[in-house]
Enzyme design. Structure first.
Site, PDB file in Angstrom:
ATOM      1  N   ASN A   8      -6.456  -5.904  -5.692  1.00  9.12           N
ATOM      2  CA  ASN A   8      -6.950  -4.949  -4.699  1.00  9.12           C
ATOM      3  C   ASN A   8      -6.197  -3.638  -4.901  1.00  9.12           C
ATOM      4  O   ASN A   8      -5.039  -3.508  -4.511  1.00  9.12           O
ATOM      5  CB  ASN A   8      -6.725  -5.496  -3.287  1.00  9.12           C
ATOM      6  CG  ASN A   8      -7.186  -4.531  -2.207  1.00  9.12           C
ATOM      7  OD1 ASN A   8      -7.900  -3.573  -2.483  1.00  9.12           O
ATOM      8  ND2 ASN A   8      -6.778  -4.790  -0.974  1.00  9.12           N
ATOM      9  N   TRP A   9      -6.869  -2.674  -5.520  1.00  7.68           N
ATOM     10  CA  TRP A   9      -6.213  -1.407  -5.841  1.00  7.68           C
ATOM     11  C   TRP A   9      -6.034  -0.501  -4.621  1.00  7.68           C
ATOM     12  O   TRP A   9      -5.326   0.495  -4.697  1.00  7.68           O
ATOM     13  CB  TRP A   9      -7.009  -0.667  -6.914  1.00  7.68           C
ATOM     14  CG  TRP A   9      -6.982  -1.313  -8.264  1.00  7.68           C
ATOM     15  CD1 TRP A   9      -6.322  -2.465  -8.620  1.00  7.68           C
ATOM     16  CD2 TRP A   9      -7.643  -0.857  -9.451  1.00  7.68           C
ATOM     17  NE1 TRP A   9      -6.527  -2.753  -9.940  1.00  7.68           N
ATOM     18  CE2 TRP A   9      -7.341  -1.778 -10.483  1.00  7.68           C
ATOM     19  CE3 TRP A   9      -8.467   0.226  -9.734  1.00  7.68           C
ATOM     20  CZ2 TRP A   9      -7.833  -1.638 -11.779  1.00  7.68           C
ATOM     21  CZ3 TRP A   9      -8.964   0.370 -11.028  1.00  7.68           C
ATOM     22  CH2 TRP A   9      -8.643  -0.546 -12.038  1.00  7.68           C
ATOM     23  N   LYS A  10      -6.695  -0.834  -3.525  1.00 10.11           N
ATOM     24  CA  LYS A  10      -6.622  -0.027  -2.303  1.00 10.11           C
ATOM     25  C   LYS A  10      -6.963   1.441  -2.631  1.00 10.11           C
ATOM     26  O   LYS A  10      -7.893   1.691  -3.388  1.00 10.11           O
ATOM     27  CB  LYS A  10      -5.260  -0.204  -1.633  1.00 10.11           C
ATOM     28  CG  LYS A  10      -4.937  -1.681  -1.352  1.00 10.11           C
ATOM     29  CD  LYS A  10      -3.694  -1.885  -0.557  1.00 10.11           C
ATOM     30  CE  LYS A  10      -3.453  -3.370  -0.332  1.00 10.11           C
ATOM     31  NZ  LYS A  10      -2.266  -3.609   0.515  1.00 10.11           N
ATOM     32  N   HIS A 105      -9.951  -7.279   5.327  1.00 14.29           N
ATOM     33  CA  HIS A 105      -8.544  -7.062   5.002  1.00 14.29           C
ATOM     34  C   HIS A 105      -7.815  -6.556   6.243  1.00 14.29           C
ATOM     35  O   HIS A 105      -8.373  -5.810   7.051  1.00 14.29           O
ATOM     36  CB  HIS A 105      -8.415  -6.058   3.857  1.00 14.29           C
ATOM     37  CG  HIS A 105      -7.037  -6.004   3.276  1.00 14.29           C
ATOM     38  ND1 HIS A 105      -6.010  -5.298   3.860  1.00 14.29           N
ATOM     39  CD2 HIS A 105      -6.508  -6.588   2.160  1.00 14.29           C
ATOM     40  CE1 HIS A 105      -4.919  -5.436   3.135  1.00 14.29           C
ATOM     41  NE2 HIS A 105      -5.192  -6.214   2.096  1.00 14.29           N
ATOM     42  N   GLU A 107      -5.718  -4.330   6.729  1.00 13.89           N
ATOM     43  CA  GLU A 107      -5.670  -2.872   6.876  1.00 13.89           C
ATOM     44  C   GLU A 107      -6.968  -2.330   7.464  1.00 13.89           C
ATOM     45  O   GLU A 107      -6.961  -1.354   8.223  1.00 13.89           O
ATOM     46  CB  GLU A 107      -5.351  -2.234   5.524  1.00 13.89           C
ATOM     47  CG  GLU A 107      -3.919  -2.511   5.082  1.00 13.89           C
ATOM     48  CD  GLU A 107      -3.694  -2.404   3.594  1.00 13.89           C
ATOM     49  OE1 GLU A 107      -2.549  -2.662   3.177  1.00 13.89           O
ATOM     50  OE2 GLU A 107      -4.649  -2.083   2.846  1.00 13.89           O
ATOM     51  N   GLU A 183      -3.840 -13.938   3.922  1.00 17.30           N
ATOM     52  CA  GLU A 183      -2.813 -12.908   3.764  1.00 17.30           C
ATOM     53  C   GLU A 183      -2.071 -12.701   5.084  1.00 17.30           C
ATOM     54  O   GLU A 183      -2.574 -12.004   5.974  1.00 17.30           O
ATOM     55  CB  GLU A 183      -3.438 -11.578   3.341  1.00 17.30           C
ATOM     56  CG  GLU A 183      -3.979 -11.541   1.933  1.00 17.30           C
ATOM     57  CD  GLU A 183      -4.234 -10.103   1.485  1.00 17.30           C
ATOM     58  OE1 GLU A 183      -3.633  -9.689   0.497  1.00 17.30           O
ATOM     59  OE2 GLU A 183      -5.014  -9.404   2.153  1.00 17.30           O
ATOM     60  N   GLY A 189       2.872  -6.146   1.306  1.00 21.66           N
ATOM     61  CA  GLY A 189       3.608  -4.957   0.902  1.00 21.66           C
ATOM     62  C   GLY A 189       5.002  -4.835   1.477  1.00 21.66           C
ATOM     63  O   GLY A 189       5.627  -3.781   1.368  1.00 21.66           O
ATOM     64  N   SER A 227       2.667  -9.856  -0.992  1.00 23.71           N
ATOM     65  CA  SER A 227       3.862  -9.715  -1.833  1.00 23.71           C
ATOM     66  C   SER A 227       3.894 -10.721  -2.978  1.00 23.71           C
ATOM     67  O   SER A 227       4.956 -11.210  -3.367  1.00 23.71           O
ATOM     68  CB  SER A 227       5.139  -9.826  -0.981  1.00 23.71           C
ATOM     69  OG  SER A 227       5.202  -8.768  -0.041  1.00 23.71           O
ATOM     70  N   GLY A 248      -1.901  -6.988  -4.404  1.00 24.12           N
ATOM     71  CA  GLY A 248      -1.935  -5.577  -4.063  1.00 24.12           C
ATOM     72  C   GLY A 248      -1.181  -4.735  -5.071  1.00 24.12           C
ATOM     73  O   GLY A 248      -1.652  -4.464  -6.171  1.00 24.12           O
ATOM     74  N   GLY A 249       0.031  -4.328  -4.717  1.00 28.44           N
ATOM     75  CA  GLY A 249       0.809  -3.417  -5.544  1.00 28.44           C
ATOM     76  C   GLY A 249       1.009  -3.878  -6.970  1.00 28.44           C
ATOM     77  O   GLY A 249       0.957  -3.064  -7.908  1.00 28.44           O
TER      78      GLY A 249
END
Length: 269
Positions: A8-10, A105, A107, A183, A189, A227, A248-249
């Site tokens: 997920n590049w967001k 998600h 967010e 999640e 994150g 994470s 994610g990251g």
């Protein structure tokens, strides 16, 4: 069961140049991985979810690879067209080349106040266009601390139960077009990570709830996100209840992303 590792590049990368650089690195790393194991893609399906504005370009770059392309959201107002400024419909997303979308998600739930009713409409629109759904669920830190995790998850999974009630003609699509991503909000994150045993127990509960909705949902894919990185991927991949990862990251660095994918691929042997 085939594992899934989804990046997920967001709201990243910032420019088309940076997107192409990431794809160059990713394709090169995939090529190296395939040289090590020709069956890698069969054991672990890799997918990335770029921003809407980069969706068509990313799909164009990936169309001759085994990597799939997903959107990060769809419009809840219409599956096709309409006067909904800023929205992208499921039909438009499919036309751009995506075959899946992320929904729910944390967010989106937090910053856009997405409710179960909103997510139900989005799921209906997506699946009516044969756009697979990666449905995200998870509890907050406060809910985790007060041992409400399963209660929260059950409430979020009620969207799927209601979908089955309202759209019985689409039930047959769910085993292959629905993935659940657990999640914990407090782990996204933050570097905080639940134990593998905690995740495994939660995934077992999720699978049992889904199986109770319909017999055809007795073997659903459930991913972990929060994470996940190159250092802990092997531990999660070793647990049979964890069918992959929503990353994610770490998905913004090709080497770390492929390390995670390789961990799940090897665990699927």
């Amino acid at each position: 069961m085939q594992a899934w590792v989804i990046g997920n590049w967001k709201q990243n990368p910032a420019t088309s140049h940076d997107v192409n650089a990431l794809l160059d690195d990713l394709c090169a790393a995939i090529s190296t991985t395939k040289q090590m194991s020709h069956d890698n893609s069969a054991r672990c399906q890799i997918m990335v979810a770029p921003s809407f504005i980069h969706l068509a370009a990313v799909n164009g770059r990936l169309k001759d690879t085994s990597i799939l392309c997903a959107a990060q959201d769809v419009s809840g107002h219409s599956a096709s067209v309409g006067a909904y400024t800023g929205d992208c419909s499921a039909q438009q997303i499919v036309d751009a080349g995506a075959t899946w979308t992320i929904l729910g998600h944390s967010e989106r739930r937090q910053y856009h106040q997405e409710s179960n009713d909103t997510l139900l409409q989005k799921m209906i629109h997506a699946l009516s266009q044969d756009l697979g759904v990666v449905f995200c669920i998870g509890e907050s830190q406060a809910q985790y601390d007060t041992k409400q995790t399963l209660e929260v998850i059950d409430n979020q999974l009620a969207v799927i139960k209601e979908f089955i009630t309202q759209q019985p003609e689409l039930i047959k699509a769910l085993p292959t077009r629905l993935i659940i991503a657990y999640e914990p909000v407090w782990a996204i994150g933050t570097g905080k990570v639940p134990t593998v045993a905690e995740v495994s127990a939660t995934h077992k509960h999720i699978k049992q709830i889904l199986a109770g909705f319909a017999d055809s949902l007795s073997n659903m894919t459930v991913l972990y996100g929060g994470s996940v990185n190159a250092d802990n991927a092997n531990s999660f991949a070793a647990d049979p209840m964890i069918d992959g990862a929503l990353v994610g990251g770490a998905s913004l660095k090709a080497d770390s992303f492929l390390t995670i994918a390789t961990a799940f691929s090897q665990a699927s042997i």
